[in-house]
Each structure stands twice: as C-alpha cells, then as structure tokens.
Scaffold this active site. Sequence first.
Site, PDB file in Angstrom:
ATOM      1  N   HIS A 159      35.570  35.312  40.556  1.00  0.00           N
ATOM      2  CA  HIS A 159      35.577  34.986  39.125  1.00  0.00           C
ATOM      3  C   HIS A 159      35.407  33.483  38.910  1.00  0.00           C
ATOM      4  O   HIS A 159      34.693  33.052  38.004  1.00  0.00           O
ATOM      5  CB  HIS A 159      36.889  35.435  38.487  1.00  0.00           C
ATOM      6  N   HIS A 207      44.846  35.466  43.292  1.00  0.00           N
ATOM      7  CA  HIS A 207      44.203  34.500  44.183  1.00  0.00           C
ATOM      8  C   HIS A 207      45.177  33.370  44.499  1.00  0.00           C
ATOM      9  O   HIS A 207      46.045  33.028  43.685  1.00  0.00           O
ATOM     10  CB  HIS A 207      42.954  33.882  43.537  1.00  0.00           C
TER      11      HIS A 207
END
Length: 246
Positions: A159, A207
């Site tokens: 992303h 993440h």
Amino acid sequence: MPVDESDATGPAGPSRGPVPSPARWLALPAGCAVAFALLAWLVLARHGTPYGLDTGPHRWSVAHRPHAMATAARTVTALGTGPVPYLAAVLGGWLAGGGSMARGALRTGRGLPTALLALVVLLAGQTVRTGLMAAFRRARPPATDWATHVSGHSFPSGHTASSAMAAGLLAWGLLRWRPGRTGRLLAAGCALVALAVGCTRVYLGVHWPTDVLGGWLLAACWLGAALPPLTAFAAGRDPAGSGLIR
C-alpha cells in the site's frame, strides 16, 4: 488584481524545463536504491525479526486505536489499493502531457500517450514491488494485532509503495499543469496523502515501520528513474536527446 503569472501555462501548454543530464538523472534513484538495499540487508540479517524501532510504534498503535480512529485509518489506507492509484497515475500523465477540457472541447495534446505511459510506469513498479515481497518473505506483525484484512508478505509495504508512486505521478502532472504556487500546494497535498497511507499501515498493525520505509524508498527510486524520460516524452522531446519527437 495581481495575477500569479507562475501559475499560467500559456498557449504552448505545460512548462517544459530542460532534460537533466544522465548523472543528475541517476543520482536520486541510485541513492534511494542503495538506501533500500541497506534496509533490506538489515531486515534479512535478522530473518525478518523486527527491531526496536519496529516494535515500539507497533505496540503504541495497538494500544491507542479506538474504533473511530481505526475506521478513519481504514478509509485512508484504502487509497493505496484498488483503482485509486491507477486513476491518479493516469490523471497525472494526462495533465503532464497537456490534456485538458477547454470551452467544452477535449484537448488531448500529448495527454493520452503520456497517461498511458504513466500507467505503465505504475504497473511496472507494482510488478517489481510484488517480486521483492515474494523474495524477502518477511512475516507480518501478529494477526491478533491487525485492524484490517491483509494478505501476502510484509516487506516492502505494498500500500505504501503503490500510494507513493501514484502520488508522485499525480504530483508531477499537477506541477506541469500549474507550475506555480497552486501546483506546489496540490503536489504537497499528494505527498501528505501518500505519507498518511504509509502511517496507517503501521497504525492498523499490519506492517512494521521498516516495511513502510522500504515502500517509500522503493517508490522514490522508481519515480526518480522514470520521471525524467517521462517528462521529456510529455514535452515532445526525445528522451535520449534534445530533439523533438516527430
């Protein structure tokens, strides 16, 4: 009333600056590539095990994530996937190539081919990023800490890289379309959106911060290599020299 002349594109279309020399062209992507390689080495040196600078922000995010904030973060993070990055890249190329709507008439200039090339740049960058994620195979943070659905590996953040590459292409187009104060403000807005998307990946617990940093470095490297020849093409010049493209 005073007019900001730096915002005017003039009859010839967007601003067309000089093509940088190969040394200047390669300086930024080379520096970002070295930084990315060093970060990747640090990640691999511990077989993906997070560092303190990873676990600290992660723990804070999990502990400070009320429902309203998590919902807002999921809304922002969605800008880094799906059709949004591709639409941003196409729009950036369209504007950079001189595409516009004037008095109800569609003016393409070099907008359409430049938009297609910008899309190719993003698609190629996505391919490289996907290959790197598969190669590094870094594990994500514990699934119990996730506040959104994810799949695949962790480094570099997909992303983050996608949104940064798309934001860079859109900002590039906006700066060519409005090279003055307006363009700079719009480009800064693009950068802030890309920054926010990266931060939400850590906040949502999917993440590690080094994954996000890797995504930003990869995007900077890719854009640094692609934008100079793309700019030459948008301006109607041969990317390999100073002559006009016929």
